[in-house]
Enzyme design. Structure first.
Site, mmCIF file in Angstrom:
data_model
loop_
_atom_site.group_PDB
_atom_site.id
_atom_site.type_symbol
_atom_site.label_atom_id
_atom_site.label_comp_id
_atom_site.label_asym_id
_atom_site.label_seq_id
_atom_site.Cartn_x
_atom_site.Cartn_y
_atom_site.Cartn_z
ATOM 1 N N SER A 55 0.831 -1.214 0.000
ATOM 2 C CA SER A 55 0.000 0.000 0.000
ATOM 3 C C SER A 55 0.856 1.250 0.000
ATOM 4 C CB SER A 55 -0.839 0.084 1.268
ATOM 5 O OG SER A 55 -1.688 -0.993 1.380
ATOM 6 N N GLU A 100 -5.066 -0.933 -8.585
ATOM 7 C CA GLU A 100 -4.089 -0.008 -9.172
ATOM 8 C C GLU A 100 -2.930 -0.837 -9.732
ATOM 9 O OE1 GLU A 100 -4.388 4.013 -6.501
ATOM 10 O OE2 GLU A 100 -3.263 2.370 -5.622
ATOM 11 N N HIS A 112 -2.089 -3.226 -6.731
ATOM 12 C CA HIS A 112 -2.618 -2.819 -5.421
ATOM 13 C C HIS A 112 -4.131 -3.003 -5.348
ATOM 14 C CE1 HIS A 112 -3.396 0.553 -2.303
ATOM 15 N NE2 HIS A 112 -3.132 -0.578 -1.680
ATOM 16 N N ASN A 169 -4.541 6.338 -2.338
ATOM 17 C CA ASN A 169 -4.122 6.728 -0.986
ATOM 18 C C ASN A 169 -3.569 8.151 -0.942
ATOM 19 O OD1 ASN A 169 -5.031 4.468 0.255
ATOM 20 N ND2 ASN A 169 -3.085 3.395 0.206
HETATM 21 P P1 NAD Z 1 -1.690 -9.833 6.961
HETATM 22 O O1 NAD Z 1 -0.853 -9.613 8.150
HETATM 23 O O2 NAD Z 1 -3.125 -10.147 7.111
HETATM 24 O O3 NAD Z 1 -1.035 -11.047 6.105
HETATM 25 C C1 NAD Z 1 0.345 -11.152 5.837
HETATM 26 C C2 NAD Z 1 0.653 -12.633 5.663
HETATM 27 O O4 NAD Z 1 1.995 -12.743 5.174
HETATM 28 C C3 NAD Z 1 0.595 -13.439 6.951
HETATM 29 O O5 NAD Z 1 -0.282 -14.545 6.784
HETATM 30 C C4 NAD Z 1 2.026 -13.877 7.184
HETATM 31 O O6 NAD Z 1 2.129 -15.160 7.780
HETATM 32 C C5 NAD Z 1 2.557 -13.891 5.763
HETATM 33 N N1 NAD Z 1 4.019 -13.798 5.661
HETATM 34 C C6 NAD Z 1 4.879 -13.058 6.394
HETATM 35 N N2 NAD Z 1 6.134 -13.263 5.966
HETATM 36 C C7 NAD Z 1 6.075 -14.141 4.921
HETATM 37 C C8 NAD Z 1 7.038 -14.713 4.069
HETATM 38 N N3 NAD Z 1 8.341 -14.436 4.173
HETATM 39 N N4 NAD Z 1 6.616 -15.578 3.121
HETATM 40 C C9 NAD Z 1 5.307 -15.886 3.000
HETATM 41 N N5 NAD Z 1 4.349 -15.371 3.786
HETATM 42 C C10 NAD Z 1 4.732 -14.499 4.737
HETATM 43 O O7 NAD Z 1 -1.459 -8.565 6.010
HETATM 44 P P2 NAD Z 1 -2.446 -7.976 4.899
HETATM 45 O O8 NAD Z 1 -3.367 -7.018 5.545
HETATM 46 O O9 NAD Z 1 -2.981 -9.087 4.091
HETATM 47 O O10 NAD Z 1 -1.429 -7.098 4.036
HETATM 48 C C11 NAD Z 1 -0.568 -7.687 3.101
HETATM 49 C C12 NAD Z 1 -0.042 -6.620 2.168
HETATM 50 O O11 NAD Z 1 -1.151 -5.980 1.523
HETATM 51 C C13 NAD Z 1 0.736 -5.509 2.838
HETATM 52 O O12 NAD Z 1 1.780 -5.096 1.988
HETATM 53 C C14 NAD Z 1 -0.287 -4.411 2.990
HETATM 54 O O13 NAD Z 1 0.284 -3.121 3.027
HETATM 55 C C15 NAD Z 1 -1.081 -4.595 1.718
HETATM 56 N N6 NAD Z 1 -2.463 -4.059 1.760
HETATM 57 C C16 NAD Z 1 -3.236 -4.220 2.855
HETATM 58 C C17 NAD Z 1 -4.529 -3.741 2.866
HETATM 59 C C18 NAD Z 1 -5.424 -3.924 4.068
HETATM 60 O O14 NAD Z 1 -6.401 -3.180 4.207
HETATM 61 N N7 NAD Z 1 -5.157 -4.889 4.932
HETATM 62 C C19 NAD Z 1 -5.039 -3.073 1.732
HETATM 63 C C20 NAD Z 1 -4.243 -2.967 0.610
HETATM 64 C C21 NAD Z 1 -2.947 -3.461 0.634
#
Ligand code: NAD
Length: 451
Positions: free
Chosen positions: A122, A155, A143, A193
């Site tokens: 993000s 995006e 994204h 964003n």
């Molecule tokens: P989350 O914490 O729910 O999930 C992250 C996952 O990654 C976890 O299950 C973790 O075990 C796994 N992980 C960590 N290290 C790892 C590795 N080395 N190899 C494989 N898996 C690994 O996070 P999320 O909310 O799903 O966010 C993930 C990405 O998406 C981030 O970059 C975040 O900025 C982006 N994002 C999040 C949102 C939101 O609203 N949550 C929206 C858009 C983008």
């Protein structure tokens, strides 16, 4: 080649985002390999997606054949070696540049040289992430928004060294996944964003300046400007420990672009632990998850009065409101000695406008004309408007039961200021060639739900 019959999409990270992306990819017809460093997370995600697809069938949004086919296209992977024949890998691990760089480096070893490597980050720079790779030209941003199955926007972000062909393929894949893709050049906060900063930052600045309180700003933005949620309701939902650090990051990455300057009040409230719904106390209090709405003060009782309306585009509509209220309308070229004065400035504060027009500021009240006078009326005093003038004007404006919000003097009231800030940032996105005006409009409607 990206097409739904042959595409194999790898997803790294099976958290909130990874599982949503996996669901729409499988539903769109892609073969999906899902990997998480915690193997239980992969299993949980596959079960979760199965449950979501079953719900879609129960609700009649999907046939059971399509749901079964989507489930069959979804496979858990034990390690990245399973990604050897993927066409595209979407990384959705936690938001940490060191962690993501490691994942990308491992993906470069595990995949074919023509496999596209995309990040769902993000806030991290795609250009910087790509720079840590041997082949930055195959790295891009992809994204998605949370919750992915309900948020149609994606995006597609080009870093400085990303190949155009990679972007075209991701746009095509986004469509296969049932999303509306927009093309965005790498920039702090990308498109959505970045534009989204305007709404909450300008609103917080307005409160910090004492123009209006949280609830008043929310009411104006909902009822007059037509936003689905007020900025402070939104901040309570997203939580200040997410929004404030993201703002600081965008401000730093943009080398202190003044429009993104973080709001001191937002930082202080975050430090105070007033994060929002999740801590039960933000800009509002939440009891059993329910927002406790502060009661809106009643309008003062109608007391009549004589009102003069400054000539201009909105004069006739305001004159009609005065007439309909039963108050007296002063139709002179200039206001009579005892008449109250109504002005409708755009972009200037009431005190300056009255001074420039040679109008008595003690008898002057400004009414925001930008969104018309139907949903809610904002009545703004000059720095010296007499209390009785403010009271009688408020009562007159509220006499047809339209709600009225009185505010302190500010250039652009509340709604004008906030919308001008959003528009200025959007225009900057276009001017800096980050996205086209059409894509900006599309992204802001779909990604931020703006009217
Ligand atoms: P989350 O914490 O729910 O999930 C992250 C996952 O990654 C976890 O299950 C973790 O075990 C796994 N992980 C960590 N290290 C790892 C590795 N080395 N190899 C494989 N898996 C690994 O996070 P999320 O909310 O799903 O966010 C993930 C990405 O998406 C981030 O970059 C975040 O900025 C982006 N994002 C999040 C949102 C939101 O609203 N949550 C929206 C858009 C983008």
């Amino acid at each position: 080649m990206v097409n739904s019959d042959t595409s194999t999409v790898g997803i790294v990270g099976a958290g909130a985002m990874g599982r949503g992306i996996a669901q729409v990819a499988a539903t769109g017809g892609c073969n999906v390999l899902l990997y998480d460093a915690r193997s239980e997370a992969t299993t949980e995600a596959i079960n979760f997606i199965g449950g979501m697809l079953d719900r879609a069938v129960e609700k009649g949004r999907m046939t059971s054949e399509n749901a079964d086919a989507a489930k069959a296209r979804l496979t858990g992977a034990d390690d990245l070696a399973a990604f050897a024949e993927t066409d595209v890998v979407i990384e959705a691990v936690s938001e940490d540049i060191e962690l993501k760089a490691k994942v990308f480096s491992a993906l470069e070893q595990a995949t074919r040289p023509d496999c596209i490597l995309a990040s769902n980050t993000s806030s991290l720079s795609i250009t910087r992430l790509a720079a840590s790779c041997d082949h930055p030209e195959r790295v891009a941003g992809f994204h998605f928004f949370n919750p992915v199955p309900l948020m149609p926007l994606v995006e597609v972000i080009a870093g400085i060294r990303t190949d155009q062909e990679v972007i075209d393929k991701l746009v095509a894949l986004g469509e296969i996944m049932g999303r509306t893709p927009v093309r965005v050049a790498d920039a702090p906060g990308f498109l959505v964003n970045q534009v989204g900063r305007g709404y909450t930052l300008e609103a917080t600045n307005l409160v910090a300046e004492g123009v209006a309180d949280f609830a008043a700003v929310d009411r104006i933005m909902r009822d007059a400007a037509g936003f689905r949620m007020g900025p402070f309701e939104l901040l309570d939902l997203t939580a200040l420990d997410v929004t404030h650090p993201a703002t600081v990051e965008i401000y730093e990455q943009s080398y202190h672009e003044p429009r993104f300057r973080p709001a001191m009040l937002m930082g202080q409230r975050m430090q105070a632990g007033l994060l929002g719904r999740k801590t039960h106390q933000g800009h509002y209090t939440y009891l059993d998850g329910k927002q406790q709405k502060p009661e809106e003060p009643d309008a003062p009782a109608f007391e009549g009065g004589t009102f003069w309306v400054e000539p201009g585009e909105d004069c006739a509509a305001l004159q009609e409101i005065v007439r309909a209220s039963g108050a007296e309308l002063d139709e002179g070229d200039r206001p009579g000695a005892d008449s109250f004065i109504l002005i409708t400035p755009l972009g200037t504060d009431a005190s300056t406008h009255a001074a420039q027009a040679g109008l008595d500021p003690e008898r002057t009240v400004a009414v925001d004309p930008l969104f018309g006078f139907a949903g809610r009326r904002t009545a703004m005093k000059t720095i010296v408007t007499r209390p009785d003038v403010m009271r009688k004007t408020h009562a007159m404006l509220a006499s047809d039961a339209t709600p009225v919000t009185p505010i302190q003097d500010s250039p652009g009231f509340v709604a004008q200021r906030i919308v001008a800030m959003i528009t200025a940032i959007g225009a900057g996105v276009a001017q800096n060639r980050i996205a086209t005006p059409d894509d900006i409009d599309r992204a802001v409607k779909l990604g931020l739900n703006y009217p």
